[in-house]
Design an enzyme around this catalytic site. Structure first.
Site, PDB file in Angstrom:
ATOM      1  N   HIS B  96     -20.387  63.861 -11.375  1.00 37.39           N
ATOM      2  CA  HIS B  96     -20.785  64.938 -10.470  1.00 37.39           C
ATOM      3  C   HIS B  96     -19.546  65.572  -9.847  1.00 37.39           C
ATOM      4  CE1 HIS B  96     -24.845  62.721 -10.216  1.00 37.39           C
ATOM      5  NE2 HIS B  96     -24.930  63.719 -11.070  1.00 37.39           N
ATOM      6  N   GLU B  99     -17.916  65.088  -6.221  1.00 45.45           N
ATOM      7  CA  GLU B  99     -17.591  63.723  -5.787  1.00 45.45           C
ATOM      8  C   GLU B  99     -16.141  63.411  -6.120  1.00 45.45           C
ATOM      9  OE1 GLU B  99     -20.812  61.516  -7.606  1.00 45.45           O
ATOM     10  OE2 GLU B  99     -22.288  62.805  -6.632  1.00 45.45           O
ATOM     11  N   HIS B 223     -19.445  57.167  -8.205  1.00 40.58           N
ATOM     12  CA  HIS B 223     -20.046  58.347  -7.592  1.00 40.58           C
ATOM     13  C   HIS B 223     -19.766  58.298  -6.087  1.00 40.58           C
ATOM     14  CE1 HIS B 223     -22.756  59.800 -10.926  1.00 40.58           C
ATOM     15  NE2 HIS B 223     -22.471  58.574 -11.373  1.00 40.58           N
ATOM     16  N   GLU B 297     -21.541  53.812  -5.490  1.00 42.34           N
ATOM     17  CA  GLU B 297     -21.498  54.983  -4.624  1.00 42.34           C
ATOM     18  C   GLU B 297     -20.456  54.712  -3.536  1.00 42.34           C
ATOM     19  OE1 GLU B 297     -23.024  57.815  -4.946  1.00 42.34           O
ATOM     20  OE2 GLU B 297     -24.839  57.508  -6.132  1.00 42.34           O
TER      21      GLU B 297
END
Lengths: 414, 362
Positions: B96, B99, B223, B297
């Protein structure tokens, strides 16, 4: 991570363009961030008289703007001349920044418009020499302002997104021209370039737990180049000219401020940057000729080569891929001169028409503008008023971009 | 299809770590994105790592993005130029675009391994006994768009027509692709648009082709944000039949992360504890091969603390806290590795000729 961060925010749709709205297409257009409005091939600057003649100015100019197109014309001007010009112009584009590239969705092309003064200059002739000092606005970096908002009642989150880009590039020119004899004259000008570009995007989630992202980039431009020309007038009916504009490094002092703020979390995360960048501007070479088909009718044709393949751009320390192509622009125009009696005064009232083939340096998509120009004027005594209009349509990119320009110039001559 | 069943081996205690020293200057000084890597900066720094120690570091071109940028993979192993029958680990970043921190942790891991190989015996052991593949920037086009145009762009840069752009490349893998419209979307304007078909995007095909060429024993995809360590399944909130094993590994990694700076990364099943996703990389690698597959994350934990923004000075601490978790996972994969016989009838190199055509020896 991310889907829930934007939950509830639909795709953006509203767009405010100044002044008009847009319709039709959404394919990738030709605009890069640093592209001048409408055309990359902005040189040389011409006043309304030249614009009306299809932008031809290498062999026929009767005002101080000759310093910008062919300084060899300066010794042929009246003893003293001064000019100012106002303009109105607009250009459509299929994409600009976040517009048409997935963030701001539009119904079709969008339009940027501006008005103002874009030339002031004075020229004097002394014997076989002519001198001029002028300032012009040669490029505009204006884009439509894009704005989207979702309001919300108190205690709930709203949303706002706004993008703007403004800026322009101006030239101060000092030029000299001299008659060599045997129908030849030559001229040289020194041009200092200055200007700026400012781009800003603000995104806000308002209300409880909201945040704001602001992203602002400003650049101040400087540069120096020479322009010059040679004019040959073997007869009273025929003129030929060769002109040039040197390539130069346009320097940019840049500042970037990217910031994330979430007041409820006492969060402020800035990423700032400054830079000194360079854009290599191309060589321009021109050849032109004009011929009096009759005492009242003149035909002018010019071709201008722009060496865009040598164009290179650094942006905040990184070389940007451009891969431009060299192009040749062709200008052609007619001027019909007549005298019109008005209020007991014989006015000179020229009528002008012209065509321009203006290919753009971007290779993919390869495109070109086809412009038609018309112009007229009134002159009596020491004053002259010229008016011209340009209407252009682009083809090749599939977007059918439209460009318009109106110029009104007032010239005083002794 | 499972390549092999992994036995949960007793976990080994991690060796004491040297604090990483960032002596070498990176190319990221200045620029619109500050200390974060742009595409060209990453390209420069990856090849600088290769040049620093070409015996153990080699950059491979895994494919091209839509806008013709290279998707680079950094292989770190002893005898890096040849293929060895060793444990293999894949670390991915920047599916993404917005990010940015997800590029930095994989890159700095590669930098750490290269710069510590000669001085840290534990790093040397792990590098000698494994192949560590690092793909820091799976989505270079999207990343460049976030730098130059719109900071919060997520997807790649496919022109979907109608003024809409982008496929969510972490919804484009073909395990349970398009399973429902909760975990992905068929709307080209959606932030979680899955694409017209599985592996329709060159970015996901680059990862796929690498994965199928190798025999990875573990995968981590970085991420941001949320501070989670997620494991399959993402497409459903129902646990996999190896949920306990995956949770155990995730807990071990979380404990190691917390020991550095005190920051908590919450282990959990992706579809149950975060939100449903279908077509993501970890469901694909886990569903295809059964190997431990994690999405980490990175910080911060929410928008109030920065969302997709991290301070430039937080890059180093975020990497440092993830380092022991990565080393643990590499070590675990090495300990669980069983040399395998290469199948002479394996036709994958025939059906995926891209790697061969590029002259790349993996």
């Amino acid at each position: 991570m991310g889907a829930r961060a934007i939950a509830g925010i639909s795709l953006l749709a509203a767009l405010i363009a100044w002044p008009g709205a847009a319709r039709a297409q959404t394919k990738i257009g030709q605009y890069l961030d640093e592209a001048p409005l409408r055309t990359w091939n902005t040189a040389p600057f011409t006043l309304a008289a030249g614009l009306g003649r299809g932008g031809t100015s290498f062999t026929r100019a009767a005002d101080p703007s000759a310093a910008l197109s062919n300084p060899a014309l300066l010794p042929l001007l009246p003893r003293v001349s001064a000019a100012v010009q106002g303009f109105a112009e607009s250009a459509s584009m299929a994409k600009a920044g976040p517009i048409g590239t997935g963030v701001f969705l539009t119904d079709g092309n969008v339009v940027a418009s501006s008005t103002g003064l874009d030339f002031a200059g004075v020229a004097v002739r002394a014997g076989r020499w002519g001198f001029a000092l002028s300032v012009c606005r040669e490029e505009s970096y204006l884009r439509p302002t894009a704005y989207y908002e979702e309001s919300a009642p108190a205690g709930q989150n709203g949303y706002l997104l706004q993008w703007t880009q403004t800026g322009d590039l101006r030239i101060v020119n000092a030029a000299i021209g001299g008659i060599l004899g045997h129908g030849f004259s030559v001229g040289l000008g020194v041009n200092e370039v200055f200007g700026s570009l400012r781009r800003s995007l603000v995104e806000q989630v308002t209300g409880p737990g909201g945040y704001e992202i602001s992203d602002t980039v400003t650049q101040d431009f400087r540069g120096l180049f020479l322009n010059g020309g040679l004019l040959w007038s073997p007869s009273s009916r025929f003129r030929a000219a060769a002109v040039f504009r040197t390539p130069y490094a346009r320097k940019a002092a840049g500042q970037s401020a990217l910031d994330y703020r979430a007041p409820d979390g006492n969060t402020d995360i800035p990423i700032d940057a400054s830079s000194k960048d360079t854009a290599r501007q191309p060589l321009m070479l021109g050849l032109g000729g004009s011929y009096d088909l009759s005492p009242s009718l003149t035909l002018a044709v010019e071709a201008s080569y722009f060496g865009w393949s040598a164009y290179s751009l650094d942006f905040f320390g990184e070389a940007q891929d451009r891969g431009f192509r060299n192009v040749v622009r062709v200008n052609a125009g007619l001027e019909f001169r007549q005298k019109i009696p008005l209020f007991g005064i014989d006015f000179d009232m020229p009528s002008r028409v012209g065509l321009i083939y203006d290919p753009q340096p971007v290779k993919d998509p390869a495109s070109a503008y086809g412009d038609i120009t018309v112009g007229t004027g009134l002159a009596a005594g020491r004053f002259r008023l010229d008016l011209a209009a340009l209407l252009g349509r682009e083809w090749g990119s599939g977007n059918g971009l439209i460009a318009r320009r109106i110029a009104i110039s007032l010239i005083f001559q002794l | 299809m499972f390549r092999r069943a992994l036995v949960l081996a007793p976990l080994l205690a991690a060796a004491a770590l040297q604090a990483p020293v960032y002596a070498a200057a990176l190319s990221t000084e200045g620029g619109l994105n500050g200390a974060y890597h742009s595409y060209k900066e990453l390209e420069t720094d990856l090849f600088a790592l290769q040049q620093k120690n070409p015996a153990i570091a080699k950059v491979f071109d895994l494919g091209e993005s839509l806008e013709h940028r290279h998707i680079y993979g950094l292989k770190i192993s002893d005898n890096v130029a040849i293929e060895e029958n060793q444990a293999q680990i894949l670390i991915l970043g920047c599916h993404h675009a917005r990010e940015w921190i997800s590029v930095e942790v994989p890159f700095h891991f590669g930098k750490y391994l290269v710069e510590s190989y000669a001085t840290d015996p534990e790093v040397k052991r792990l590098v000698d006994q494994s192949e560590i593949w690092i793909v820091p920037m799976v989505n270079p086009d999207g990343l460049e768009y976030t730098i130059h145009t719109y900071r919060y762009w997520r997807k790649n840069r496919r022109d979907n027509g109608g003024g809409q752009f982008g496929v969510d490349i972490n919804r484009n893998y073909d395990y349970k692709w398009g399973f429902d419209n909760a975990g992905s979307s068929g709307d080209p304007g959606s932030e979680i648009y899955r694409g017209p078909a599985p592996f329709s995007e060159p970015e996901t095909r680059a990862v796929r082709d690498l994965f199928l060429k190798k025999s990875f024993g573990a995968v981590v995809s970085y991420h941001s944000f949320a501070q989670d360590i997620l494991y399959p399944w993402g497409y459903t909130d129902q646990p996999s039949d190896r949920d306990a094993e995956m949770q155990g590994i995730a807990v071990e990694m979380a404990n190691r992360i917390k020991a550095v700076n005190g920051r908590t990364y919450a282990p959990g099943q992706s579809g149950k504890d975060l939100y449903l996703t279908n077509g993501d990389a970890n469901d694909w690698t886990f569903g295809l091969s059964g190997i431990p597959s994690f999405t980490i994350e990175l910080p911060p934990i929410d928008e109030l603390l920065g969302g997709f923004f991290n301070r430039e000075e937080d890059i180093a601490p975020i990497f440092q806290e993830n380092l022991p978790a990565l080393l643990y996972l590499v070590d675990r994969t090495v300990q669980n590795f069983r040399p395998y016989l290469r199948n002479p009838f394996d036709l994958r190199s025939v059906f995926f000729p891209g790697a061969r055509a590029a002259g790349i020896l993996y």
